[in-house]
Design a protein around this motif. Sequence first.
Motif, PDB file in Angstrom:
ATOM      1  N   LEU A 158       0.833  -1.200   0.000  1.00 46.06           N
ATOM      2  CA  LEU A 158       0.000   0.000   0.000  1.00 46.06           C
ATOM      3  C   LEU A 158       0.871   1.254   0.000  1.00 46.06           C
ATOM      4  O   LEU A 158       0.624   2.193  -0.757  1.00 46.06           O
ATOM      5  N   ALA A 159       1.932   1.267   0.808  1.00 40.98           N
ATOM      6  CA  ALA A 159       2.848   2.410   0.858  1.00 40.98           C
ATOM      7  C   ALA A 159       3.551   2.594  -0.485  1.00 40.98           C
ATOM      8  O   ALA A 159       3.708   3.716  -0.960  1.00 40.98           O
ATOM      9  N   ARG A 160       3.941   1.502  -1.122  1.00 43.20           N
ATOM     10  CA  ARG A 160       4.605   1.576  -2.419  1.00 43.20           C
ATOM     11  C   ARG A 160       3.664   2.151  -3.472  1.00 43.20           C
ATOM     12  O   ARG A 160       4.040   3.023  -4.254  1.00 43.20           O
ATOM     13  N   ARG A 161       2.402   1.692  -3.468  1.00 38.71           N
ATOM     14  CA  ARG A 161       1.431   2.195  -4.440  1.00 38.71           C
ATOM     15  C   ARG A 161       1.142   3.679  -4.212  1.00 38.71           C
ATOM     16  O   ARG A 161       1.020   4.442  -5.167  1.00 38.71           O
ATOM     17  N   ARG A 162       1.042   4.085  -2.945  1.00 37.30           N
ATOM     18  CA  ARG A 162       0.820   5.494  -2.631  1.00 37.30           C
ATOM     19  C   ARG A 162       1.979   6.347  -3.133  1.00 37.30           C
ATOM     20  O   ARG A 162       1.786   7.420  -3.694  1.00 37.30           O
ATOM     21  N   TYR A 163       3.191   5.849  -2.908  1.00 38.05           N
ATOM     22  CA  TYR A 163       4.386   6.568  -3.355  1.00 38.05           C
ATOM     23  C   TYR A 163       4.412   6.692  -4.876  1.00 38.05           C
ATOM     24  O   TYR A 163       4.665   7.767  -5.422  1.00 38.05           O
ATOM     25  N   GLU A 164       4.138   5.605  -5.590  1.00 37.26           N
ATOM     26  CA  GLU A 164       4.130   5.633  -7.056  1.00 37.26           C
ATOM     27  C   GLU A 164       3.064   6.595  -7.574  1.00 37.26           C
ATOM     28  O   GLU A 164       3.295   7.311  -8.553  1.00 37.26           O
TER      29      GLU A 164
END
Length: 110
Positions: free
Chosen positions: A7-13
């Motif tokens: 979830l954090a990776r998707r938010r960052y992207e």
Amino acid sequence: MPAKDELARRRYEKLVDLLEGLMRASLKPRYRGYHGQLILSSGNLEEMGELKDIRRAAREAGRRLGWHPKTHVVDARLFVYDDREVPREISELAAGDAADAIDAELRGRE
């Protein structure tokens, strides 16, 4: 825990994509990708998340555009700009545009 990381990776992207779009929109085609900059106000920053993450995402977005991105925070605003050396013809064109804009502003005050 892996779901949280994903979830954090998707938010960052998503943040990188948003910033890249804003940066791309700020470019003037006649400057061929040079003189890029983005200024985010404190209100924008609050909506986007933590400053360290925004700065990191802005640098990645800038690199996607071929920039040598630099970030600075001044008075609760984030400045992101391209620090590449600008070719002479683009620099001269931008200087002429700036002079024209100043002349137009001064004429408007008369």
